[in-house]
Design an enzyme around this catalytic site. Structure first.
Site, PDB file in Angstrom:
ATOM      1  N   SER A 226      -8.339   2.910  -2.789  1.00  0.00           N
ATOM      2  CA  SER A 226      -6.976   3.253  -3.216  1.00  0.00           C
ATOM      3  C   SER A 226      -6.995   3.739  -4.655  1.00  0.00           C
ATOM      4  O   SER A 226      -7.351   2.991  -5.575  1.00  0.00           O
ATOM      5  CB  SER A 226      -6.057   2.035  -3.106  1.00  0.00           C
ATOM      6  OG  SER A 226      -4.890   2.262  -3.879  1.00  0.00           O
TER       7      SER A 226
ATOM      8  N   HIS B  93      -7.329   6.703  -0.211  1.00  0.00           N
ATOM      9  CA  HIS B  93      -6.019   6.132   0.111  1.00  0.00           C
ATOM     10  C   HIS B  93      -5.028   6.387  -1.032  1.00  0.00           C
ATOM     11  O   HIS B  93      -5.304   6.074  -2.187  1.00  0.00           O
ATOM     12  CB  HIS B  93      -6.231   4.622   0.325  1.00  0.00           C
ATOM     13  CG  HIS B  93      -5.057   3.839   0.756  1.00  0.00           C
ATOM     14  ND1 HIS B  93      -4.694   3.704   2.083  1.00  0.00           N
ATOM     15  CD2 HIS B  93      -4.160   3.100   0.060  1.00  0.00           C
ATOM     16  CE1 HIS B  93      -3.626   2.917   2.174  1.00  0.00           C
ATOM     17  NE2 HIS B  93      -3.279   2.541   0.952  1.00  0.00           N
TER      18      HIS B  93
ATOM     19  N   ASP C 277      -1.314   5.611  -2.440  1.00  0.00           N
ATOM     20  CA  ASP C 277      -0.170   4.701  -2.352  1.00  0.00           C
ATOM     21  C   ASP C 277       1.056   5.359  -2.964  1.00  0.00           C
ATOM     22  O   ASP C 277       1.205   5.405  -4.183  1.00  0.00           O
ATOM     23  CB  ASP C 277      -0.493   3.397  -3.092  1.00  0.00           C
ATOM     24  CG  ASP C 277      -1.449   2.546  -2.294  1.00  0.00           C
ATOM     25  OD1 ASP C 277      -1.147   2.269  -1.118  1.00  0.00           O
ATOM     26  OD2 ASP C 277      -2.501   2.162  -2.832  1.00  0.00           O
TER      27      ASP C 277
ATOM     28  N   MET D 216       4.920   5.382  -3.700  1.00  0.00           N
ATOM     29  CA  MET D 216       6.013   4.395  -3.835  1.00  0.00           C
ATOM     30  C   MET D 216       7.251   5.059  -4.404  1.00  0.00           C
ATOM     31  O   MET D 216       7.158   5.847  -5.342  1.00  0.00           O
ATOM     32  CB  MET D 216       5.577   3.276  -4.783  1.00  0.00           C
ATOM     33  CG  MET D 216       4.297   2.596  -4.365  1.00  0.00           C
ATOM     34  SD  MET D 216       3.838   1.358  -5.575  1.00  0.00           S
ATOM     35  CE  MET D 216       2.270   0.806  -4.880  1.00  0.00           C
TER      36      MET D 216
ATOM     37  N   HIS E   9      -0.344   6.474   2.353  1.00  0.00           N
ATOM     38  CA  HIS E   9       0.399   5.255   2.692  1.00  0.00           C
ATOM     39  C   HIS E   9       1.776   5.380   2.043  1.00  0.00           C
ATOM     40  O   HIS E   9       1.913   5.198   0.829  1.00  0.00           O
ATOM     41  CB  HIS E   9      -0.393   4.051   2.164  1.00  0.00           C
ATOM     42  CG  HIS E   9       0.294   2.735   2.322  1.00  0.00           C
ATOM     43  ND1 HIS E   9      -0.086   1.610   1.632  1.00  0.00           N
ATOM     44  CD2 HIS E   9       1.341   2.354   3.100  1.00  0.00           C
ATOM     45  CE1 HIS E   9       0.696   0.601   1.980  1.00  0.00           C
ATOM     46  NE2 HIS E   9       1.572   1.032   2.855  1.00  0.00           N
TER      47      HIS E   9
ATOM     48  N   MET F  94       5.103   4.192   1.066  1.00  0.00           N
ATOM     49  CA  MET F  94       5.992   3.039   0.871  1.00  0.00           C
ATOM     50  C   MET F  94       7.324   3.591   0.398  1.00  0.00           C
ATOM     51  O   MET F  94       7.722   3.407  -0.757  1.00  0.00           O
ATOM     52  CB  MET F  94       5.368   2.080  -0.147  1.00  0.00           C
ATOM     53  CG  MET F  94       4.208   1.297   0.444  1.00  0.00           C
ATOM     54  SD  MET F  94       3.170   0.540  -0.807  1.00  0.00           S
ATOM     55  CE  MET F  94       2.038   1.884  -1.124  1.00  0.00           C
TER      56      MET F  94
ATOM     57  N   MET G 173      -0.443  -5.205   6.049  1.00  0.00           N
ATOM     58  CA  MET G 173      -0.422  -5.424   4.597  1.00  0.00           C
ATOM     59  C   MET G 173      -0.811  -6.879   4.314  1.00  0.00           C
ATOM     60  O   MET G 173      -0.219  -7.805   4.869  1.00  0.00           O
ATOM     61  CB  MET G 173       0.967  -5.152   4.018  1.00  0.00           C
ATOM     62  CG  MET G 173       1.347  -3.684   3.928  1.00  0.00           C
ATOM     63  SD  MET G 173       0.205  -2.662   2.958  1.00  0.00           S
ATOM     64  CE  MET G 173       0.270  -3.434   1.332  1.00  0.00           C
TER      65      MET G 173
ATOM     66  N   ASP H 191      -4.841  -3.886   3.786  1.00  0.00           N
ATOM     67  CA  ASP H 191      -4.609  -3.343   2.449  1.00  0.00           C
ATOM     68  C   ASP H 191      -4.023  -4.411   1.529  1.00  0.00           C
ATOM     69  O   ASP H 191      -2.950  -4.943   1.797  1.00  0.00           O
ATOM     70  CB  ASP H 191      -3.624  -2.162   2.611  1.00  0.00           C
ATOM     71  CG  ASP H 191      -3.310  -1.443   1.308  1.00  0.00           C
ATOM     72  OD1 ASP H 191      -3.887  -1.794   0.276  1.00  0.00           O
ATOM     73  OD2 ASP H 191      -2.482  -0.513   1.358  1.00  0.00           O
TER      74      ASP H 191
END
Ligand code: DX5
Ligand code: ZN
Length: 220
Positions: free
Chosen positions: A8, A33, A35, A37, A66, A68, A137, A175
């Site tokens: 990540s 990966h 992330d 957000m 990913h 979020m 998660m 993760d």
């Protein structure tokens, strides 16, 4: 089953991001990966499409986004254009989970569905036929560097059992809070795609990747 490491970048030094990613690629990490957000589904804001877009030609790793974000269906095409090969959305963030998963598939990407620590394993059951990967998660999403929640191990076992019962071939990604010291427990529980941020990028990313890959290979 293939065992895959997905470093990540949230934990990487963005000043030298390209070089840091290269170190993981050269040492066997097949995924990278991202992330993403939105400050709404999770309290923090990280980065979005421009970061993926600037990287897409600099790596041959699978770009694992990913998301979020609340109602991710709004951004599926944008992430595909930015270079995502695979999109994971949160079950808790979608008003219509099936349509969201179908949209990812229609855009030609691999499909992932994630659940937060408070969501029971059974929640993914109706969608197992529609995904390539379930992301369990093992921390509350929103920040890197948190402690692994041990109850996640049971959840991984339950999801693996559901996949087996339906005779499907679905990956299980885990993760949050995974280090060389606890990755075996996660693999033993039935996961095969490991996300690691701090454990890879805090320190020597080449050496850390190498050590993770040795463990992952021993499971094949
Ligand atoms: C948390 C993110 C994770 C996180 C993992 O919301 O989804 O990917 O960056 O970081 P570590 O491995 O540091 O827990
Ligand atoms: Zn993540």
């Amino acid at each position: 089953m293939e065992y895959i490491l997905a470093p990540s970048i949230l934990a990487a030094d963005f000043k030298t991001l390209g070089e840091e990613m290269k170190k993981t690629e050269e040492n066997g990490a097949k995924y990278i990966h991202f992330d993403v957000m939105d400050g709404l589904f999770v309290p923090s804001i990280s980065f979005g499409m421009p970061v993926l877009a600037s990287i897409q030609n600099a790596t041959s790793q699978v770009m694992d986004a990913h998301l979020m974000i609340q109602e991710p269906i709004r951004y599926i095409e944008a992430f595909q254009k930015a270079g995502a090969d695979m999109i994971t959305v949160h079950l808790e963030a979608c008003e219509d989970v099936k349509s969201t998963l179908a949209k990812i598939r229609d855009c030609g990407m691999k499909v992932g569905l994630s659940i937060c620590p408070e969501t029971p394993a059974e929640a993914v059951k109706p969608y197992l036929e529609n995904v390539d990967m379930i992301l369990v998660m093992s921390v509350h999403p929103g920040f890197g560097g948190q402690k692994f929640i041990p109850e996640s191990l049971d959840k991984i076992r339950m999801v693996r059992e559901m996949i087996r019962e339906k005779d499907l071939s679905v990956d299980i990604q885990v993760d949050g809070g995974i280090y060389l010291s606890n990755v075996r427990e996660v693999l033993d529980a039935g996961a095969n795609v490991i996300v690691a941020g701090s454990a890879v990028f805090k320190g020597d990313a080449a050496q850390n990747t190498k050590e993770f890959m040795e463990i992952l290979k021993s499971y094949e």
